[in-house]
Design an enzyme around this catalytic site. Sequence first.
Site, short mmCIF file in Angstrom:
data_model
loop_
_atom_site.label_atom_id
_atom_site.label_comp_id
_atom_site.label_asym_id
_atom_site.label_seq_id
_atom_site.Cartn_x
_atom_site.Cartn_y
_atom_site.Cartn_z
N ASP A 88 0.86 -1.17 0.00
CA ASP A 88 0.00 0.00 0.00
C ASP A 88 0.90 1.23 0.00
O ASP A 88 1.90 1.27 0.73
CB ASP A 88 -0.86 0.05 1.26
CG ASP A 88 -2.02 -0.93 1.25
OD1 ASP A 88 -2.16 -1.69 0.27
OD2 ASP A 88 -2.80 -0.92 2.23
N HIS A 145 4.82 -7.53 0.07
CA HIS A 145 4.45 -8.83 -0.48
C HIS A 145 5.08 -9.02 -1.86
O HIS A 145 5.53 -8.06 -2.49
CB HIS A 145 2.93 -8.93 -0.57
CG HIS A 145 2.26 -8.94 0.78
ND1 HIS A 145 1.64 -10.05 1.31
CD2 HIS A 145 2.12 -7.96 1.72
CE1 HIS A 145 1.15 -9.77 2.50
NE2 HIS A 145 1.43 -8.50 2.78
N SER A 248 8.72 3.60 4.82
CA SER A 248 9.81 3.90 3.91
C SER A 248 9.38 3.72 2.47
O SER A 248 8.26 4.05 2.10
CB SER A 248 11.03 3.05 4.24
OG SER A 248 12.17 3.56 3.62
#
Length: 283
Positions: A88, A145, A248
């Site tokens: 995200d 992921h 980050s």
Amino acid sequence: MSDRIAVLPQYLLPKQALTSFAGRMASARAGQLTTAVIRRFVARYGVDMSEAANPDIASYATFNDFFTRALRPGLRPLADAAVVCPVDGAVSQIGPIEQDQIFQAKGHLYSTAALLGGDAEMAAQFQDGSFATIYLSPRDYHRIHMPCDGRLVRMDHVPGALFSVNPTTARGVPGLFARNERVVCLFETPLGPMALVLVGATIVGSMATVWHGQVNPPRTGQPRRWDYGDREVVLRQGDEMGRFLLGSTVVLLFPRGAVQFMPGWEAARPVRLGEAMAHRCGI
């Protein structure tokens, strides 16, 4: 105020000391104080706790437990695409690698070799390839992921600075993503080699991967490398591969002629884990 002037204080801040302190505080079990800090953070950054597998703020023992919270099962279904978004966040920059140059921001380029810790042989695999840089803000889900199936070849921890990685800093600090501390993960995939780079930042207490655990600290100041050629570390598309303890940026590198990014993928676009990111060239 220009971006270069805006980031000047970051050159003066004791970033390593601040990051070490933040890491200790984030892992501290401080009871009601921890809960109060989390509530303040949720309100300050507009974190949507309804997406969390555990939405009960008071149940998190440490700030790190909250920050690396899992999402509700099924919340981010995987698109039917060769490459899906691994996080995200928001697109910082995306596009072709011009020979060995990656676009950071207007007036700023950096090389693939610099990003990959000076490894010219690894960098050559991405000559004239494609890249995507995605920024994770404080409010975002902070697990990373796999964008596609992959077998881990090696992992490098590259020491470096700890500048912030927000958009203003990306515009104001030359070679930002090749200067900051980072963890470089090289995978063999159906698309060819893929580099997935986790870039550290100010108060990013640590980065971790599912196969190794916490990579940093320790911060020895020396590059470290782990080869996985004789070990079978295979991850499927959508599997968790790592996480940031405080937010980050991730940078993805693909070889020449491997992928074509989906229409609308451009700088500043908000993105979500699992959405279609690219298709395989020629398909």
